[in-house]
Design a protein around this motif. Structure first.
Motif, PDB file in Angstrom:
ATOM      1  N   ASN A 140     -14.966   7.785   6.050  1.00  0.00           N
ATOM      2  CA  ASN A 140     -14.069   8.287   4.816  1.00  0.00           C
ATOM      3  C   ASN A 140     -14.173   9.834   4.716  1.00  0.00           C
ATOM      4  OD1 ASN A 140     -13.170   8.659   2.379  1.00  0.00           O
ATOM      5  ND2 ASN A 140     -13.463   6.439   1.870  1.00  0.00           N
ATOM      6  N   THR A 154       0.697  -1.069  -0.006  1.00  0.00           N
ATOM      7  CA  THR A 154       0.065   0.283   0.001  1.00  0.00           C
ATOM      8  C   THR A 154       0.936   1.547  -0.136  1.00  0.00           C
ATOM      9  OG1 THR A 154      -1.939   1.296   1.135  1.00  0.00           O
ATOM     10  CG2 THR A 154      -0.156   0.361   2.562  1.00  0.00           C
ATOM     11  N   GLN A 177     -16.935  -0.349  -2.344  1.00  0.00           N
ATOM     12  CA  GLN A 177     -17.658   0.832  -3.178  1.00  0.00           C
ATOM     13  C   GLN A 177     -19.275   0.689  -3.094  1.00  0.00           C
ATOM     14  OE1 GLN A 177     -16.561   0.693  -7.208  1.00  0.00           O
ATOM     15  NE2 GLN A 177     -14.426   1.210  -6.824  1.00  0.00           N
TER      16      GLN A 177
END
Ligand code: UT7
Length: 335
Positions: free
Chosen positions: A265, A29, A228
């Motif tokens: 988020n 990552t 998503q």
């Protein structure tokens, strides 16, 4: 009937800071991906075996009780929201009763993940409204770091979550125009598995199944998120439930002074901010520093916003959350 108001707040986060660069040393990552997709720069992880979900919750609770200006023995009920309890059972509520040395008051555990704190406030508010209790302790605490898949396989989830705890004392308010004006709760179990941790559970996979299979590819005991899909639902439900709360009180978008969204988020918070036409000062975000601490994120953010002087008497404060279940909810507060 009474109202309830938040009379004291506190939070605790472990000292150990884990940056995005730290994570990139143990999995594939990078800082750019994490910041671009989530806004997270760093999170906290517990660094001692002595720290648990309950111990962090207790530290946050002590601060909240002190700031409420009451003696701990005045707490009449405990509400503990978490998805990462110390034990499978009993839940952490009773451990708080023990560790704070409270009288034998009732304790309930809430399993509503990211919406857990909003559900907890709503529950506590009802007890105070009816006159049953005067002071209720509501805690949201999470210890994620011990249960994450810290390899590239788990990167879609493990870079997001962090450890921490927040707590409030909800107290009786005689003025009907002040305090918690209303709360609004929803669930849609149709999407239960889209953000879930399946094992250990009696339904499909218990500890003995995991041990007997001894399968290195087994991911059933790590959190799973269809990112998503969750994101798309989150932005819709956040908006809906905030509007529902405002409408129930004859209020509109322009009446919001401070929105404290669950820190899922940064992109979700920014989307909501834009949709509601709020300024940067009207939406409190700290996901950059703590990641997503699920049930703890709102009480940590609320406490920080208050400590920074961003919440004043008379302000309309909106709490909103969405997460696993799916569950979502909002709380409308006149401070
Ligand atoms: O708190 C409860 C509610 N939670 C939420 O509301 C969270 C909602 N969802 C999200 O925040 C976002 O969906 C995530 C941040 C979880 C993921 O972002 P995304 O833009 O939806 O990414 P994605 O899962 O579609 O993955 C895109 C790519 C994939 O690679 P390919 O298949 O395109 O080659 C992933 O394998 O990014 C890859 N990826 C990563 N790359 C670097 C996934 N995780 C990482 C990572 N580092 N940590």
């Amino acid at each position: 009937m009474y109202n309830s108001r938040i009379s004291g707040m506190g939070f605790f986060v472990p000292e150990k800071v884990v940056t995005n660069d730290d994570l990139s040393k143990v999995m594939d990552t990078n800082d750019e991906w994490i910041q671009e997709r989530t806004g997270i720069q760093e999170r906290r992880h517990v660094d001692t075996d002595q720290e648990t979900t309950t111990s962090m919750g207790v530290k946050a609770a002590r601060q909240a009780i002190e700031r409420a200006g009451i003696d701990k023995d005045e707490i009449e009920f405990i509400v503990f929201a978490t998805l990462s309890p110390d034990y499978y059972f009993p839940g952490p509520g009773v451990l708080v009763q023990r560790d704070l040395g409270l009288p034998t008051v009732g304790a309930v555990d809430i399993r509503n993940q990211c919406s857990g704190f909003v559900y907890g406030i709503s529950l506590a508010d009802q007890y105070i409204k009816t006159g049953m209790y005067k002071h209720v302790l509501v805690i949201g605490s999470e210890l994620h770091s011990r249960g994450l898949d810290m390899t590239t396989r788990g990167r879609g989830v493990s870079v997001i979550f962090g450890d921490g705890a927040g707590a409030v004392v909800l107290s009786r308010e005689e003025d009907p125009k002040k305090g918690i004006l209303s709360s609004h709760l929803h669930s849609e179990g149709q999407h239960a598995e889209e953000l879930s941790l399946i094992a250990p559970g009696m339904g499909k996979r218990w500890v003995t199944d995991i041990l007997s299979d001894n399968d290195p590819e087994d991911t059933s005991y790590y959190p799973y998120m269809n990112g998503q899909f969750v994101f798309k639902n989150a932005v819709v439900r956040f908006s809906e439930v905030i509007l529902e709360g405002l409408a129930a009180n004859g209020l509109g978008k322009d009446d919001i002074d401070m929105l404290i969204p669950h820190q899922a988020n940064l992109r979700i918070s920014q989307f909501i901010q834009k949709k509601f036409g709020l300024s940067d000062d009207q939406v409190y975000n700290n996901i950059m520093r703590y990641g997503n601490t699920t049930a703890a994120s709102i009480p940590i953010a609320l406490t920080e916003a208050w400590e920074e002087g961003k919440i004043k008497e008379g302000d309309l404060v909106v709490l909103a959350a969405f997460g696993s279940g799916f569950t979502w909810g909002s709380v409308i507060i006149r401070w």
